[in-house]
Design a protein around this motif. Sequence first.
Motif, short mmCIF file in Angstrom:
data_model
loop_
_atom_site.label_atom_id
_atom_site.label_comp_id
_atom_site.label_asym_id
_atom_site.label_seq_id
_atom_site.Cartn_x
_atom_site.Cartn_y
_atom_site.Cartn_z
N ILE A 34 -2.02 -8.07 1.64
CA ILE A 34 -0.78 -8.35 2.38
C ILE A 34 0.43 -8.42 1.45
O ILE A 34 1.54 -8.06 1.83
N VAL A 35 0.20 -8.84 0.21
CA VAL A 35 1.32 -9.04 -0.73
C VAL A 35 2.15 -7.77 -0.94
O VAL A 35 3.37 -7.79 -0.72
N PRO A 36 1.55 -6.64 -1.35
CA PRO A 36 2.38 -5.44 -1.53
C PRO A 36 2.94 -4.91 -0.22
O PRO A 36 4.04 -4.33 -0.19
N LEU A 37 2.22 -5.11 0.87
CA LEU A 37 2.73 -4.67 2.18
C LEU A 37 4.01 -5.42 2.55
O LEU A 37 4.98 -4.81 3.00
N LEU A 38 4.00 -6.71 2.36
CA LEU A 38 5.20 -7.50 2.66
C LEU A 38 6.34 -7.14 1.71
O LEU A 38 7.50 -7.13 2.11
N GLY A 39 5.98 -6.83 0.46
CA GLY A 39 7.00 -6.45 -0.52
C GLY A 39 7.71 -5.16 -0.14
O GLY A 39 8.92 -5.01 -0.36
N ALA A 40 6.98 -4.23 0.44
CA ALA A 40 7.56 -2.92 0.77
C ALA A 40 8.12 -2.84 2.18
O ALA A 40 8.93 -1.97 2.47
N ALA A 41 7.72 -3.74 3.04
CA ALA A 41 8.03 -3.62 4.47
C ALA A 41 9.52 -3.65 4.79
O ALA A 41 9.95 -2.99 5.74
N PHE A 42 10.29 -4.37 4.02
CA PHE A 42 11.69 -4.58 4.40
C PHE A 42 12.68 -3.88 3.47
O PHE A 42 13.88 -4.16 3.52
N VAL A 43 12.19 -2.99 2.62
CA VAL A 43 13.07 -2.33 1.65
C VAL A 43 13.13 -0.85 1.96
O VAL A 43 12.12 -0.15 1.93
N LYS A 44 14.32 -0.35 2.25
CA LYS A 44 14.49 1.06 2.62
C LYS A 44 14.67 1.97 1.41
O LYS A 44 14.15 3.07 1.37
N ASP A 45 15.41 1.49 0.40
CA ASP A 45 15.69 2.33 -0.77
C ASP A 45 14.40 2.56 -1.57
O ASP A 45 13.69 1.61 -1.92
N TYR A 46 14.14 3.81 -1.89
CA TYR A 46 12.90 4.23 -2.54
C TYR A 46 12.67 3.52 -3.88
O TYR A 46 11.62 2.89 -4.09
N GLY A 51 -7.95 -6.58 -3.33
CA GLY A 51 -7.04 -6.29 -2.23
C GLY A 51 -5.63 -6.03 -2.73
O GLY A 51 -4.96 -5.09 -2.31
N LEU A 52 -5.19 -6.86 -3.64
CA LEU A 52 -3.86 -6.73 -4.22
C LEU A 52 -3.73 -5.42 -4.99
O LEU A 52 -2.80 -4.64 -4.76
#
Length: 195
Positions: free
Chosen positions: A121-133, A31-32
């Motif tokens: 869920i780990v990478p999703l949470l990592g990317a969810a709140f970061v706007k800068d590419y 999953g990760l």
Amino acid sequence: MEVEQNLEVLIVDYSKRAQWLRAAVLGANDGLLSTSSLMMGIGAIHQDSKSMILTGIAGLVAGACSMAIGEFVSVYSQYDIEMSQIKRENAIELFEEKKKKLPSPLQAAGASAFAFAIGAIVPLLGAAFVKDYHVRLGVVVGVVSLALLGFGGLSAYLGKAPFVKSSLRVLIGGWLAMGITFGFTKLVGVTGLYG
């Protein structure tokens, strides 16, 4: 006066943990890695966070379903084989007792899907709140790396295997998966094969 002491020696057979440990670690690690690699692949050609997040969600749902169905079919096949063997042995008196010891296909499917979702869920949470590419890509790689070290360490601890060796093996494998996916997708995007 002689004092009699009863010493109990607890012997733990770590090989018995192998089946459920393998399934849990495989599911979470898959999953990760598959979700983060999909997100990195999309991140190679699309810089917006929405594309990465949607890809991660699709990867989570599809992967959890795939893991559940695969585990269900696999365990049910094992169940059928063992039931046939019990019947061939004519062990009628032991039938119910042996039947209780067989693995449950539904439990295995549920556990596999749950473990996959936890990892995804780990990478999703990592990317969810970061706007800068660029920061988003770095955060995804960072949180996934920490999770890979954690999964490797946990499996080493539960299986009483070498901690550093197990953790590094999982981490390096994860980096390879994400790097290859990112690089190959970037190459496809640059060559114009991608629409």
